[in-house]
Enzyme design. Structure first.
Site, mmCIF file in Angstrom:
data_model
loop_
_atom_site.group_PDB
_atom_site.id
_atom_site.type_symbol
_atom_site.label_atom_id
_atom_site.label_comp_id
_atom_site.label_asym_id
_atom_site.label_seq_id
_atom_site.Cartn_x
_atom_site.Cartn_y
_atom_site.Cartn_z
ATOM 1 N N LYS A 32 2.030 -2.670 6.160
ATOM 2 C CA LYS A 32 2.292 -2.504 4.733
ATOM 3 C C LYS A 32 3.731 -2.080 4.458
ATOM 4 O O LYS A 32 4.314 -2.477 3.432
ATOM 5 C CB LYS A 32 1.302 -1.498 4.136
ATOM 6 C CG LYS A 32 -0.139 -2.002 4.133
ATOM 7 C CD LYS A 32 -0.273 -3.340 3.389
ATOM 8 C CE LYS A 32 -1.711 -3.806 3.292
ATOM 9 N NZ LYS A 32 -1.857 -5.067 2.523
ATOM 10 N N TYR A 40 -1.894 -0.623 10.309
ATOM 11 C CA TYR A 40 -1.948 -0.887 8.867
ATOM 12 C C TYR A 40 -0.705 -0.336 8.179
ATOM 13 O O TYR A 40 -0.091 -1.015 7.341
ATOM 14 C CB TYR A 40 -3.211 -0.251 8.284
ATOM 15 C CG TYR A 40 -3.436 -0.544 6.819
ATOM 16 C CD1 TYR A 40 -4.023 -1.740 6.417
ATOM 17 C CD2 TYR A 40 -3.086 0.385 5.837
ATOM 18 C CE1 TYR A 40 -4.252 -2.010 5.073
ATOM 19 C CE2 TYR A 40 -3.305 0.127 4.492
ATOM 20 C CZ TYR A 40 -3.887 -1.067 4.113
ATOM 21 O OH TYR A 40 -4.103 -1.326 2.780
ATOM 22 N N SER A 98 0.846 -1.191 0.000
ATOM 23 C CA SER A 98 0.000 0.000 0.000
ATOM 24 C C SER A 98 0.878 1.237 0.000
ATOM 25 O O SER A 98 2.017 1.204 0.481
ATOM 26 C CB SER A 98 -0.895 0.018 1.247
ATOM 27 O OG SER A 98 -1.587 1.249 1.364
#
Length: 266
Positions: free
Chosen positions: A178, A174, A159
């Site tokens: 990532k 998150y 991401s």
């Protein structure tokens, strides 16, 4: 031995996935990066094994639709990426059903809805377990098969959040997961240099439905920070997955492709 130069000369031959088998995790939704990656592979003639966590009906529906539209073989499998044994069983089942695995798209993931201080530690752990450790489990499970066959491509859905800290939403877990995925791809590319390629794709804000819970004002703020001024459509990513899975990228490993409408360049 170094990874060999492909025999194909024409671009369409290099991009062809005919005779190849690709696993795509997290591909049970009606729209999203997983199903679009699988669709891209199928469009290029490849067989696909899709995975689902809880949406069995969605996974089987997607597999049936791909078979009907593209005349390839597709099958859906249940997978808990947070469980290493489940990842190993997936690899065994796909080899039994398809005979081989040529590429693996580690796409299954989970979003974060809180920061470190305002969220439960269990929520933080769940994101790390799914988005980071789950990728490692998949890599270890299929890596032995790649090494045995002396060929393979492992593609991680990372991401842009692995490159920047998103604003205004708090999603440290998150972002950390990532960022780890991007460096995992680089590290595995070196570790597997003699038999397989490993790359990652870093999407920006893509309209997959996973962010529908975010209020509209926040989404407008996101768009104001994207030079292209809009979310991406998942179909705008499928060519990247085909490139990394196919012989078109046989000299590409350890790379991360950012597809974010220019967000990280602002």
């Amino acid at each position: 031995m170094p990874i060999s130069i492909p025999k194909g000369e024409k671009l369409m031959d290099l991009l062809s996935m005919k005779g190849k088998v690709t696993i795509v995790t997290g591909a049970s939704g009606p729209r999203g990066m997983g199903i679009e990656a699988a669709r891209g592979i199928a469009e290029m003639g490849g067989n696909v094994a899709l995975t689902y966590a809880g949406r069995k009906e969605g996974g089987e529906k997607n597999a049936a639709a791909l078979e009907k539209e593209y005349g390839i073989k597709a099958k859906a499998y249940k997978l808990d990426v947070a469980n290493y044994e489940s990842c190993c069983q997936l690899v065994k089942d796909v080899i039994a059903d398809f005979g081989q695995i040529d590429a693996f798209v580690a796409n299954a993931g989970k979003t974060a809805d809180s920061g470190v201080l305002d969220g439960e530690i269990s929520a933080f752990e769940e994101v790390i377990q799914t988005d980071l450790l789950g990728v490692a489990y998949c890599a270890k499970a299929v890596g032995h098969h790649f090494k045995e066959r002396q060929t393979g491509s492992f593609v991680i859905t990372a991401s842009m959040s692995g490159h920047i800290a998103n604003f205004p939403q708090e999603q440290t877990s998150y972002n950390v997961a990532k960022a780890g995925c991007i460096h995992m791809a680089r590290s595995l590319a070196n570790e597997w240099r003699d038999f397989a390629r490993v790359n990652s794709i870093s999407p920006g804000y893509i309209d997959t439905g996973l962010s529908d819970f975010v209020d509209k004002e926040t989404q407008k703020l996101w768009h104001s920070m994207i030079p292209m001024g809009r979310d991406g459509d998942a179909k705008e990513l499928k060519a990247a997955y085909v490139y990394f899975c196919s012989d078109a990228s046989t000299y590409t490993t350890g790379s991360d492709l950012v597809i974010d409408g220019g967000y990280c360049a602002r």
